[in-house]
Design a protein around this motif. Structure first.
Motif, short mmCIF file in Angstrom:
data_model
loop_
_atom_site.label_atom_id
_atom_site.label_comp_id
_atom_site.label_asym_id
_atom_site.label_seq_id
_atom_site.Cartn_x
_atom_site.Cartn_y
_atom_site.Cartn_z
N VAL A 158 0.83 -1.20 0.00
CA VAL A 158 0.00 0.00 0.00
C VAL A 158 0.87 1.25 0.00
O VAL A 158 0.60 2.22 -0.74
CB VAL A 158 -0.95 0.00 1.21
CG1 VAL A 158 -1.64 1.36 1.36
CG2 VAL A 158 -2.00 -1.10 1.05
N GLU A 180 -7.34 -12.72 -1.82
CA GLU A 180 -8.26 -12.17 -0.83
C GLU A 180 -7.87 -10.77 -0.37
O GLU A 180 -8.65 -10.09 0.30
CB GLU A 180 -8.36 -13.10 0.39
CG GLU A 180 -7.07 -13.31 1.15
CD GLU A 180 -6.21 -14.44 0.62
OE1 GLU A 180 -5.29 -14.87 1.33
OE2 GLU A 180 -6.47 -14.91 -0.52
N GLN A 181 -6.67 -10.30 -0.74
CA GLN A 181 -6.25 -8.95 -0.38
C GLN A 181 -6.50 -7.93 -1.48
O GLN A 181 -6.28 -6.73 -1.28
CB GLN A 181 -4.75 -8.95 -0.04
CG GLN A 181 -4.40 -9.70 1.24
CD GLN A 181 -2.92 -9.59 1.58
OE1 GLN A 181 -2.20 -8.75 1.03
NE2 GLN A 181 -2.45 -10.45 2.46
N TYR A 184 -8.88 -4.97 -0.64
CA TYR A 184 -8.25 -4.07 0.33
C TYR A 184 -7.18 -3.22 -0.34
O TYR A 184 -7.13 -1.99 -0.12
CB TYR A 184 -7.63 -4.88 1.47
CG TYR A 184 -6.67 -4.06 2.30
CD1 TYR A 184 -7.13 -3.08 3.17
CD2 TYR A 184 -5.29 -4.25 2.19
CE1 TYR A 184 -6.25 -2.30 3.92
CE2 TYR A 184 -4.40 -3.48 2.93
CZ TYR A 184 -4.90 -2.52 3.78
OH TYR A 184 -4.02 -1.75 4.51
N GLY A 187 -8.72 -0.47 -2.54
CA GLY A 187 -9.30 0.61 -1.75
C GLY A 187 -8.27 1.46 -1.06
O GLY A 187 -8.39 2.69 -1.00
N ALA A 188 -7.23 0.81 -0.53
CA ALA A 188 -6.22 1.54 0.23
C ALA A 188 -5.30 2.36 -0.68
O ALA A 188 -4.83 3.43 -0.28
CB ALA A 188 -5.39 0.56 1.07
#
Length: 252
Positions: A158, A180-181, A184, A187-188
């Protein structure tokens, strides 16, 4: 709309990912274009294999020549994997991509001289120079190699992704990130995320559902094609062997 703008507009977002087959030569590019895909993304490893090199060992002139042949074979946008930029200046790199006709590129943050991750600030500054040279005429897919280099903490992906976004990247590619990440990370970081289809992993539709806005295959399609060709070759050898055995028996 320019070709780069058309490619950029195809990044609709998670749930409807842009699926980009990876052609390794002009013939494979035409097959994918004729099948109806709206754009293509060359894989450096697949192109290297087609030219007789190991991944990361293709001379830049040969890589850009291969990209140009692929671009000439189709009438859809082509993004090119140009690894870490081959030591070219931003101006030289953008010029070579333009000459080849590519309207997008992958740029990774591995230092090929050491095999280690490049300093994130240095990579961000490099990406910013590429963006300044290209303006809006190049879709930059900034590859993040943290997972590939054993840094499993998504916080580092990120951190790098946000820096690359600020530098002007259009999308980020945290290669081999756990599926699965993906949501995230998207979005991050705040940019579309590219995911790669791996042999034992989710397919393009599933990766889109998990958060990928862009899906590529690396050299996977070239590997599958070569496996099919190996099967054809083995079948030919078996047929010839049967014929040779029959001829020997007749000669008695």
């Amino acid at each position: 709309m320019t070709a780069a703008a058309a490619l950029r507009a195809l990044h609709h977002g998670p749930g409807l990912p842009l699926v980009l087959p990876g052609p390794w030569d002009a013939a494979s590019a035409k097959v994918f274009a004729d099948a109806g895909f709206p754009a293509l993304a060359t894989p450096s490893a697949g192109v290297a294999a087609s030219l007789g090199y190991e991944d990361g060992r293709t001379p830049p002139d040969e890589m850009f020549a291969a990209i140009a042949r692929i671009v000439r074979a189709v009438d859809i946008p082509v993004s090119a994997d140009v690894e870490a930029g081959y030591g070219l200046s931003a101006k030289e790199l953008v010029g070579r991509l333009a000459e080849a006709g590519a309207v997008g590129c992958n740029l990774e943050d591995t230092d090929h001289a050491t095999g280690a991750l490049r300093d994130a600030q240095e990579q961000a500054e490099w990406l910013a120079r590429v963006r300044a040279e290209a303006g809006g005429d190049l879709v930059i897919n900034a590859r993040i190699d943290t997972y590939l280099r054993g840094v499993a903490d998504p916080a580092e992906a990120v951190r790098r992704g946000r820096m690359y976004a600020a530098a002007g990247a259009d999308c980020v590619y945290p290669i081999t990130a756990p599926p699965e990440q993906l949501a995230y990370l998207a979005g991050a970081i705040g940019l579309p995320v590219n995911a790669v289809v791996l042999p034992d992993g989710p397919g393009p539709r599933a990766l889109g559902d998990l958060g990928a806005a862009r899906v590529t295959f690396g050299p996977g399609l070239q590997h599958r094609a070569m496996a099919a060709l190996a099967g054809i070759a083995q079948g030919l050898r078996e047929e010839l062997g049967t014929q040779e055995q029959g001829a020997q028996e007749q000669r008695g």
